[in-house]
Design a protein around this motif. Structure first.
Motif, PDB file in Angstrom:
ATOM      1  N   GLU A 208       0.845  -1.203   0.000  1.00 43.70           N
ATOM      2  CA  GLU A 208       0.000   0.000   0.000  1.00 43.70           C
ATOM      3  C   GLU A 208       0.882   1.256   0.000  1.00 43.70           C
ATOM      4  O   GLU A 208       0.977   1.967   1.003  1.00 43.70           O
ATOM      5  N   SER A 209       1.523   1.523  -1.130  1.00 44.19           N
ATOM      6  CA  SER A 209       2.538   2.573  -1.208  1.00 44.19           C
ATOM      7  C   SER A 209       2.020   3.946  -0.802  1.00 44.19           C
ATOM      8  O   SER A 209       2.696   4.681  -0.059  1.00 44.19           O
ATOM      9  N   LEU A 210       0.840   4.328  -1.277  1.00 45.88           N
ATOM     10  CA  LEU A 210       0.321   5.656  -0.950  1.00 45.88           C
ATOM     11  C   LEU A 210      -0.053   5.733   0.529  1.00 45.88           C
ATOM     12  O   LEU A 210       0.067   6.792   1.148  1.00 45.88           O
ATOM     13  N   VAL A 211      -0.497   4.625   1.108  1.00 46.50           N
ATOM     14  CA  VAL A 211      -0.802   4.599   2.543  1.00 46.50           C
ATOM     15  C   VAL A 211       0.460   4.910   3.340  1.00 46.50           C
ATOM     16  O   VAL A 211       0.448   5.741   4.253  1.00 46.50           O
ATOM     17  N   TYR A 212       1.569   4.254   2.967  1.00 48.29           N
ATOM     18  CA  TYR A 212       2.826   4.488   3.668  1.00 48.29           C
ATOM     19  C   TYR A 212       3.322   5.922   3.424  1.00 48.29           C
ATOM     20  O   TYR A 212       3.839   6.564   4.341  1.00 48.29           O
ATOM     21  N   ASP A 213       3.164   6.402   2.182  1.00 44.07           N
ATOM     22  CA  ASP A 213       3.547   7.791   1.872  1.00 44.07           C
ATOM     23  C   ASP A 213       2.809   8.765   2.787  1.00 44.07           C
ATOM     24  O   ASP A 213       3.414   9.582   3.485  1.00 44.07           O
ATOM     25  N   PHE A 214       1.489   8.678   2.739  1.00 44.82           N
ATOM     26  CA  PHE A 214       0.645   9.656   3.418  1.00 44.82           C
ATOM     27  C   PHE A 214       0.818   9.598   4.931  1.00 44.82           C
ATOM     28  O   PHE A 214       0.732  10.620   5.616  1.00 44.82           O
ATOM     29  N   SER A 215       1.071   8.393   5.440  1.00 41.51           N
ATOM     30  CA  SER A 215       1.217   8.220   6.890  1.00 41.51           C
ATOM     31  C   SER A 215       2.444   8.938   7.434  1.00 41.51           C
ATOM     32  O   SER A 215       2.484   9.292   8.623  1.00 41.51           O
ATOM     33  N   GLU A 216       3.464   9.150   6.579  1.00 33.34           N
ATOM     34  CA  GLU A 216       4.703   9.761   7.049  1.00 33.34           C
ATOM     35  C   GLU A 216       4.456  11.110   7.713  1.00 33.34           C
ATOM     36  O   GLU A 216       5.143  11.471   8.674  1.00 33.34           O
TER      37      GLU A 216
END
Length: 302
Positions: A208-216
């Motif tokens: 879930e690349s965008l999930v990890y991106d946004f969570s940063e």
């Protein structure tokens, strides 16, 4: 967001007269509690439990997210309601942005580092020596190294960030981030975005690349919630390098509560909970993609 946390081993969740009924045995006696679906936005299963399909049907029909976490804090299952907004237009704009090389990831990382600085500054104002100014202008990897080194001055027994670390704080971070990921996933999907196509993390099958991106952007706030608790004496018990079920339940409840606390944001004079900020930024990000304009990330003030 109101969460129903199921953390007791052997719990059973069903529906009775339109209410969620949570049952468990304690010393050969059955304990029961009823929870109205109207009071729940999310159900978190943090231990081995039984759940009826009726519960899942009622939850999803009411717009309630259902997340399943294993003992390591990894999400092994996530059920989301099917109501989304601007799905086709948003996904198309997202794919076009990635294909054309538009780098929204840079702003996400800038916002993350900003929030790491703000977190360390919080402790500096309370007498803990931190070099928060050293993070400014650094690349992500260098900023992360300085950030975790400084945070080790705050949290007793913490020696630095290690995803595989067997200490209590690293284990609590892993578990807390999993809860954050479930909130971010929900927000992104409901905003019509593809959670598997990101701008920072590499695209891999099932990642879930965008999930990890946004969570940063939101992780430093979760770090702050945990750091406060550990500094105030919170202890977690480890078994085989992992938190035991009581500790997992305690950390889950702590983070869920923290996500409901009001947080101030730069250029926003209306404080909102972190959950609300996550949802608002998912919609804001989706809108920026559709309109092909710049996106300003979440920048907290504490």
């Amino acid at each position: 967001m109101n969460s129903l946390v199921i953390s007791d081993y052997g719990s059973y969740v069903t529906v009775k007269r339109g209410m969620f009924l949570v049952s468990r045995k304690v010393n050969d006696k059955e304990e029961r509690r009823e929870v109205s679906p109207s009071e729940v936005d999310e159900i978190l299963f943090c231990s081995t439990s039984l759940v009826s399909t009726h519960v899942l049907r009622v939850a999803l029909s009411r717009g309630i997210t259902v997340a399943f976490l294993d003992s390591r804090g990894q999400i092994w299952g996530l059920l989301l309601p099917s109501v989304v907004t601007e799905t086709v237009r948003t996904k198309k704009a997202q794919y076009e942005a990635v294909a054309s090389g538009l780098d929204y990831g840079k702003e996400i990382i800038r916002a993350k580092i900003n929030n790491q600085v703000v977190h360390l500054k919080y402790w500096a104002r309370r007498g803990v020596k931190t070099d928060y100014r050293e993070l400014e202008g650094k690349d992500e990897a260098t900023a992360a190294r300085i950030y975790w080194q400084n945070l080790s001055q705050v949290v007793p027994g913490f020696r630095g960030r290690d995803v595989e670390g067997g200490d209590g704080f690293n284990s609590a971070l892993n578990y807390s981030y999993a809860i954050l990921y479930s909130r971010v996933m929900r927000a992104l999907v409901l905003a019509g975005l593809d959670p598997y196509l990101g701008f920072v993390h590499k695209d891999r099958p099932g990642n879930e690349s965008l999930v990890y991106d946004f969570s940063e952007m939101f992780k430093p706030y979760v770090d702050l919630v945990l750091a406060k608790a550990f500094k105030d004496g919170l202890e977690v018990k480890l078994k085989g390098g992992l938190m035991d079920k009581e500790s997992r339940g305690a950390v889950a409840k702590l983070v869920v509560k923290g996500l409901e606390e009001k947080v101030k944001e730069e250029l926003d004079h209306n404080p909102k909970s972190l959950n609300q900020a996550i949802r608002a930024h998912a919609l804001k990000f989706a809108s920026a993609l559709r309109e092909k304009r710049e996106y300003r990330g979440f920048r907290m003030v504490v």
